[in-house]
Write a protein that holds these residues in place. Structure first.
Motif: not given
Length: 190
Positions: A11, A42, A108
């Motif tokens: 993140n 991610s 994020n």
């Protein structure tokens, strides 16, 4: 040519303070280093594929790695695969256990990307675990008041490396900029 791949944490982004400080230090010191710091995908599989493609794009270069938190875990994998040196900053040691608490939707805070952390990602992370490491290739920096990770896991795994344990601090690694000369010397970039 010397290439440095900075890998941010979970993140996070290339806009993180440590990434920005590293990039600025290289520029200010006029080091002969190509600096790479992508927005890491991610999902673990996509992240490793992305990072490997960057390294594979310049196979004749001397690659070094700096990784923070989950980026430290990825840096450890890459350092073993490519026989490179790595500096790990408050690294995640067993993220496949830690990140189970984050399964589900995540956002994020740097990029506003909304994505899913899936149970299968834990298996993908476990597949990247490096049981045996070339201890001479690592400098590991931890702070004991890290509120996210148990620094003792890193001390245990990386006890035979160049290990720096600082009392206090936090997960961001307080005073990281003061460590940059040592980081660059360890990586033989300065």
């Amino acid at each position: 040519m010397n290439n440095l791949l900075y890998i941010h944490g979970f993140n996070s982004s290339p806009k993180s303070l440590k990434a920005e400080l590293t990039k600025s230090y290289i520029k200010e010191q006029q080091l002969s280093v190509n600096f790479y710091c992508p927005q890491v995908a991610s999902s673990p599989k996509a992240a490793i594929q992305q990072l490997e493609e960057i390294v594979d794009s310049e196979p004749s270069a001397n690659w070094c790695f700096v990784g923070s938190s989950l980026g430290g875990y990825f840096a450890s994998y890459l350092a073993e695969k490519y026989s490179g040196k790595a500096v790990l900053v408050n690294p995640a040691v067993r993220p496949f256990e830690l990140l189970t608490d984050y399964i589900g939707e995540q956002t994020n805070p740097y990029t506003d990307e909304v994505y899913q952390v899936k149970p299968s990602h834990m298996d993908d992370l476990a597949d990247l675990y490096q049981q045996n490491i070339a201890t001479q290739n690592y400098m590991v920096m931890v702070q004991t008041a890290d509120e996210v990770l148990d620094y003792r896991q890193a001390v245990d795994k990386y006890h035979n490396t160049q290990l720096i344990v600082q009392e206090g601090g936090d997960h961001s690694f307080i005073n990281y900029s003061a460590m940059l000369p040592s980081v660059m010397r360890f990586l033989a970039l300065q």
